[in-house]
Design a protein around this motif. Structure first.
Motif, short mmCIF file in Angstrom:
data_model
loop_
_atom_site.label_atom_id
_atom_site.label_comp_id
_atom_site.label_asym_id
_atom_site.label_seq_id
_atom_site.Cartn_x
_atom_site.Cartn_y
_atom_site.Cartn_z
N MET A 155 35.50 45.70 37.79
CA MET A 155 34.65 44.58 37.39
C MET A 155 34.56 44.56 35.88
O MET A 155 34.16 45.53 35.27
CB MET A 155 33.26 44.75 38.00
N THR A 167 33.49 34.28 40.35
CA THR A 167 34.75 33.89 39.74
C THR A 167 34.57 33.68 38.23
O THR A 167 35.42 34.07 37.43
CB THR A 167 35.28 32.61 40.39
N HIS A 172 34.40 37.20 36.74
CA HIS A 172 35.65 37.96 36.85
C HIS A 172 36.76 37.39 35.99
O HIS A 172 37.52 38.12 35.37
CB HIS A 172 36.11 37.99 38.32
N GLU A 173 36.86 36.06 35.95
CA GLU A 173 37.98 35.43 35.26
C GLU A 173 37.61 34.91 33.88
O GLU A 173 38.45 34.38 33.17
CB GLU A 173 38.54 34.30 36.12
N TYR A 184 34.31 36.90 44.32
CA TYR A 184 34.11 38.10 43.52
C TYR A 184 32.62 38.45 43.45
O TYR A 184 31.78 37.59 43.25
CB TYR A 184 34.64 37.90 42.11
N SER A 227 34.35 44.29 42.73
CA SER A 227 34.81 42.96 43.10
C SER A 227 34.90 42.72 44.60
O SER A 227 34.57 41.64 45.09
CB SER A 227 36.19 42.70 42.47
N TRP A 258 40.64 36.24 44.71
CA TRP A 258 39.78 37.14 45.48
C TRP A 258 40.32 37.33 46.89
O TRP A 258 40.42 38.45 47.38
CB TRP A 258 38.34 36.60 45.55
#
Length: 297
Positions: free
Chosen positions: A43, A60, A63-64, A180, A186, A222
């Motif tokens: 993470m 998301t 995470h992104e 996520y 995650s 994911w």
């Protein structure tokens, strides 16, 4: 100095060090194998939300990265804003004027109802009722927390706290928002096989309670990582795919041949809502949206 008198102890210390190194190497190998089994990416550091306050797409975003295509002044393509339009909301949107939302062309909305095993969205009751009276076809969604309990337990909590369904022409089937983890690891600490079981258990319990197939909201990254590109839900659940992009079509999770709903923007604007809101598109006509609400062919 006679070095020979120290040879024995040095050899023994060397043997102990070698043995210790071998054990550490074995433990490292075992840990790596466990990590590979769970296929869980680390993470990254980034914004978090208070416990129980997650919303659709937050995992998301974390995470992104917060900056996505379409959020930096790039106009949303007309191919996305054409057709049957909708939104998804939670208490983070504040007080919503649903009459204005409907007048702005939003035909459907999914509203956060629950999270995990005990959390209920504070604005759900008002949003759900007011959307109905404004003529917006609406449904509820559950933010999944596979780290807290089994899938069937959370499906029961969801169905009992806003996720039920009625054939009134204005109620969509419930949504399993699984993405996520915004709170930690995650994949919520589950292996791919355990995650498949969790999703399957949620689906089965929800259908037993409501008679409807739950809609699955997720994104390709994911799903492919945390379920191992599982194909087991493609013949059961409609797919709601999250992909914020300027492309003409979204990237689909493995196993799903097409999308039913596309969340194409997480920073849109709609009359009747102060601030940003997620924008969504239904893959079909208004009559097909109504058929989904009524559970008719």
């Amino acid at each position: 100095m006679n070095r020979s008198r120290f040879a024995g102890p040095r050899l023994r210390r060397g043997a102990i060090a070698a043995a210790t190194a071998a054990v550490l190497a074995l433990l490292t190998t075992m840990t790596g194998a466990a990590d590979a089994r769970t296929a869980e990416p680390p993470m990254p550091s980034g914004p978090r939300v208070p416990d129980g306050q997650a919303y659709m797409g937050v995992g998301t975003r974390i995470h992104e990265g917060w900056e996505k295509a379409g959020e930096s002044g790039t106009p949303t393509p007309r191919s996305q804003t054409d057709g049957v339009q909708g939104i998804d909301v939670s208490h983070w949107q504040g007080t919503i004027n649903w009459t204005s939302v409907h007048s702005a062309g939003m035909q459907f909305a999914w509203i956060k109802a629950t999270e995990g095993t005990s959390s209920r969205d504070s604005s759900f009751a008002a949003n759900y009722l007011n959307a109905y009276h404004a003529g917006v076809i609406r449904g509820a969604y559950h933010f999944a927390r596979p780290d807290l309990s089994g899938g069937s337990t959370q499906a029961a909590w969801f169905a009992a706290n806003g996720g039920a369904w009625s054939a009134d022409g204005l109620t969509l089937p419930g949504v399993l928002d699984i993405e996520y983890n915004p709170y930690g690891a995650s994949c919520y600490g589950l292996s791919t096989s355990a995650m498949r079981t969790w999703v399957s258990d949620f689906y089965t319990a929800y259908k037993a309670r409501t008679g409807r197939d739950v809609v699955v909201y997720t994104n390709a990254g994911w799903w492919n990582t945390c379920t191992g590109s599982w194909t087991g839900m493609s013949g059961k659940s409609p797919l709601w795919v999250a992909h914020w992009t300027t492309a003409a079509s979204p990237t689909l999770p493995s196993g799903f041949p097409y999308w039913t709903v596309w969340q194409y923007d997480d920073g849109g604007t709609v009359s009747g809502i102060t601030g940003a809101v997620d924008r969504d598109k239904f893959n079909g006509t208004s009559s097909r949206l109504l058929a989904l609400a009524n559970n008719t062919p």
